[in-house]
Write an enzyme that holds these catalytic residues in place. Sequence first.
Site, PDB file in Angstrom:
ATOM      1  N   LEU A 184       0.769  -1.178   0.041  1.00  0.00           N
ATOM      2  CA  LEU A 184       0.091  -0.143  -0.043  1.00  0.00           C
ATOM      3  C   LEU A 184       0.769   1.344   0.062  1.00  0.00           C
ATOM      4  CD1 LEU A 184      -2.787  -1.238   2.653  1.00  0.00           C
ATOM      5  CD2 LEU A 184      -2.426  -1.472   0.125  1.00  0.00           C
ATOM      6  N   GLY A 234      -0.900   6.833  -0.068  1.00  0.00           N
ATOM      7  CA  GLY A 234      -1.097   7.777   0.909  1.00  0.00           C
ATOM      8  C   GLY A 234      -0.214   9.135   0.117  1.00  0.00           C
ATOM      9  N   ARG A 246       2.545  15.083   5.656  1.00  0.00           N
ATOM     10  CA  ARG A 246       3.482  15.758   6.741  1.00  0.00           C
ATOM     11  C   ARG A 246       4.935  15.621   6.371  1.00  0.00           C
ATOM     12  NH1 ARG A 246       1.984  12.013  11.279  1.00  0.00           N
ATOM     13  NH2 ARG A 246       0.743  10.898   9.670  1.00  0.00           N
ATOM     14  N   THR A 267      -7.338   2.126   3.826  1.00  0.00           N
ATOM     15  CA  THR A 267      -6.724   0.838   3.309  1.00  0.00           C
ATOM     16  C   THR A 267      -7.386  -0.345   2.758  1.00  0.00           C
ATOM     17  OG1 THR A 267      -6.762   0.300   5.480  1.00  0.00           O
ATOM     18  CG2 THR A 267      -4.846   1.346   5.281  1.00  0.00           C
ATOM     19  N   ALA A 293      53.699  19.594 -10.466  1.00  0.00           N
ATOM     20  CA  ALA A 293      52.658  20.638  -9.772  1.00  0.00           C
ATOM     21  C   ALA A 293      52.075  21.485 -10.851  1.00  0.00           C
ATOM     22  CB  ALA A 293      53.109  21.221  -8.561  1.00  0.00           C
ATOM     23  N   TYR A 339      39.948  20.830 -23.649  1.00  0.00           N
ATOM     24  CA  TYR A 339      38.522  21.432 -24.271  1.00  0.00           C
ATOM     25  C   TYR A 339      38.858  22.676 -24.846  1.00  0.00           C
ATOM     26  CZ  TYR A 339      33.409  22.675 -24.031  1.00  0.00           C
ATOM     27  OH  TYR A 339      32.166  23.214 -24.628  1.00  0.00           O
TER      28      TYR A 339
HETATM   29  C1  UD1 Z   1      -3.079   2.166   9.609  1.00  0.00           C
HETATM   30  C2  UD1 Z   1      -4.094   0.852  10.260  1.00  0.00           C
HETATM   31  C3  UD1 Z   1      -3.824   1.143  11.795  1.00  0.00           C
HETATM   32  C4  UD1 Z   1      -2.216   0.593  11.850  1.00  0.00           C
HETATM   33  C5  UD1 Z   1      -1.475   1.761  11.182  1.00  0.00           C
HETATM   34  C6  UD1 Z   1      -0.038   1.153  11.177  1.00  0.00           C
HETATM   35  C7  UD1 Z   1      -6.106   0.890   8.878  1.00  0.00           C
HETATM   36  C8  UD1 Z   1      -7.559   1.211   8.916  1.00  0.00           C
HETATM   37  N1  UD1 Z   1      -5.580   1.227   9.956  1.00  0.00           N
HETATM   38  O1  UD1 Z   1      -3.596   3.288  10.071  1.00  0.00           O
HETATM   39  O2  UD1 Z   1      -4.589   0.006  12.244  1.00  0.00           O
HETATM   40  O3  UD1 Z   1      -1.982   0.743  13.266  1.00  0.00           O
HETATM   41  O4  UD1 Z   1      -1.822   1.708   9.953  1.00  0.00           O
HETATM   42  O5  UD1 Z   1       0.774   2.314  10.825  1.00  0.00           O
HETATM   43  O6  UD1 Z   1      -5.514   0.126   8.057  1.00  0.00           O
HETATM   44  N2  UD1 Z   1      -3.023   3.948   2.212  1.00  0.00           N
HETATM   45  C9  UD1 Z   1      -3.336   3.881   0.749  1.00  0.00           C
HETATM   46  N3  UD1 Z   1      -4.512   4.220   0.305  1.00  0.00           N
HETATM   47  C10 UD1 Z   1      -5.434   4.642   1.220  1.00  0.00           C
HETATM   48  C11 UD1 Z   1      -5.023   4.916   2.623  1.00  0.00           C
HETATM   49  C12 UD1 Z   1      -3.620   4.292   2.953  1.00  0.00           C
HETATM   50  O7  UD1 Z   1      -2.452   3.271   0.097  1.00  0.00           O
HETATM   51  O8  UD1 Z   1      -6.500   5.277   0.806  1.00  0.00           O
HETATM   52  C13 UD1 Z   1      -1.655   3.215   2.214  1.00  0.00           C
HETATM   53  C14 UD1 Z   1      -0.723   4.810   2.665  1.00  0.00           C
HETATM   54  O9  UD1 Z   1      -0.052   4.963   1.761  1.00  0.00           O
HETATM   55  C15 UD1 Z   1       0.054   3.813   3.998  1.00  0.00           C
HETATM   56  C16 UD1 Z   1      -0.576   2.701   4.410  1.00  0.00           C
HETATM   57  O10 UD1 Z   1      -1.530   2.696   3.647  1.00  0.00           O
HETATM   58  O11 UD1 Z   1       1.288   3.041   3.394  1.00  0.00           O
HETATM   59  C17 UD1 Z   1      -1.266   3.062   5.771  1.00  0.00           C
HETATM   60  O12 UD1 Z   1      -1.880   3.903   5.850  1.00  0.00           O
HETATM   61  P1  UD1 Z   1      -2.340   5.274   7.035  1.00  0.00           P
HETATM   62  O13 UD1 Z   1      -3.007   6.234   6.518  1.00  0.00           O
HETATM   63  O14 UD1 Z   1      -0.787   5.742   7.231  1.00  0.00           O
HETATM   64  O15 UD1 Z   1      -3.057   4.276   8.050  1.00  0.00           O
HETATM   65  P2  UD1 Z   1      -3.041   4.728   9.337  1.00  0.00           P
HETATM   66  O16 UD1 Z   1      -4.299   5.701   9.669  1.00  0.00           O
HETATM   67  O17 UD1 Z   1      -1.835   5.090   9.914  1.00  0.00           O
END
Ligand code: UD1
Length: 456
Positions: A9, A12, A16, A80, A378, A385
């Site tokens: 995944l 995101g 930040r 996610t 030296a 060039y």
């Molecule tokens: C998520 C978990 C949480 C866990 C935490 C660990 C869920 C709902 N929650 O929370 O339980 O403790 O990770 O770090 O799964 N991403 C996508 N598409 C999206 C949303 C996220 O690809 O629509 C990817 C982000 O790029 C990232 C990962 O999924 O790599 C986690 O997403 P993030 O938004 O950081 O999840 P958290 O809210 O931190």
Amino acid sequence: MNDLNIVILAAGKGTRMRSQLPKVLHPVAGKPILHHVLAAARQCQPNQIIVVYGFGGDQVQQHTPGDDIQWVYQAQQLGTGHAVQQAIPLLPDKGTTLILLGDVPLVDVTACQHMLKQAAQQLVVQTFIKDDPTGYGRIVRNAAGEVLAIVEHKDADADQRAIQEVNTGIMAMPTAKLKQWLQQINNHNAQQEYYLTDIIALSVQQGLAVLPFVVDDAWSVTGINSKQDLQLIEREKQRREAEQLMQQGVTLLDASRIDIRGHLHCGQDVTIDVNCVFEGHVSLGDNVHIGPHCVIKNSHIASGCQIHAFSHLESAEIGAHSRIGPYARLRPGSTLATDTHIGNFVEIKNTSIGKGSKVNHLSYVGDAVVGGNVNIGAGTITCNYDGAKKNKTIIEDDVFVGSDTQLVAPVTVAQGATIAAGSTITKDVPAHSLTLCRAREQRSIQGWKRPQKVKK
Ligand code: UD1
Ligand code: CA
């Protein structure tokens, strides 16, 4: 592993990070965060790797080579669970799926492999005990210790927020089950997102126990969300690199002051002083000594070489027992034979230098072929060039070039020739002769006075 799919995944935004660069492309140890996750994924030997991308997608793909990657676009980041849903068309009906997070570069491969051994029949969730679990999904267990659900921080009540066991985000499960559960999730929660974590409760409802897999290495579950996280992970990664080098017998004067952004291969009895940076593929032969503050990129340094302080090497080949620096710059295409000496404030580019030759002070040697046993005085400059193209300088064996000589290329200095100091050489120099070319012979003006400052 047979029938293994890995879904990473990585859609995101990484708000930040406050950067134009997609989060997963920020480098750790010289390579994008995502590449570390991919390397870990490949170690699990999956059938396919699916990367769910979104923000800055073109950039992510461009900077992530690999025929083994299936790219899946998630146009909107709806959670996610929604992210994994995008991968469904690529997932077969049998086998196992491992979910990894694209922003967790130090993911523990061994832990994943253990999880996979148990994930053919049931959902395995990687968990971690956190002193401060704020922000994470909490692992809700019953009195018997069985996992019941994951509740996201924003949806959790006070009791649930007190739970310190959290979801790391890494899970493995039977692919067919995953596909089925993903059809059943909704976004009725505090964030109005489709949570992947909802599949835990769905599994339990079906009577299929969820297996928690508790890990204790905090770094292996640390996701990068900010520049502060990035820096902490970078230091940890470098600490590990240094540790590995020392285990192999490399002497580091300060293990906290070395940076390896790529692969550093060391022979026996190598010593590396403080504040050196190694980039790309670098190999150091036996008994190589690297002085402080050197930057060495994609170079090969044979045994017994001494690289003195503040030297900068890029795409260079250094023969055994050579001595480089301090303050030397070897640019791409520098090929040095054994026993060469390159001294302070010397720049070498696209040049081969033969055995035992010396360029010890303040020189530029570019686009040249230098033979063996040559001494370049030296301040010697190859004028390679002409404003339009680069021209070659050939210096044969046993040549002595006097200090402050300009060699206007193309030009050849034949074997055994000597060039007098201060010469500007524009024509080929014959072998075994002394050649001098100065504007005029030395003369002295008696009684000459320096200009005086006028007093106001
Ligand atoms: C998520 C978990 C949480 C866990 C935490 C660990 C869920 C709902 N929650 O929370 O339980 O403790 O990770 O770090 O799964 N991403 C996508 N598409 C999206 C949303 C996220 O690809 O629509 C990817 C982000 O790029 C990232 C990962 O999924 O790599 C986690 O997403 P993030 O938004 O950081 O999840 P958290 O809210 O931190
Ligand atoms: Ca996160």
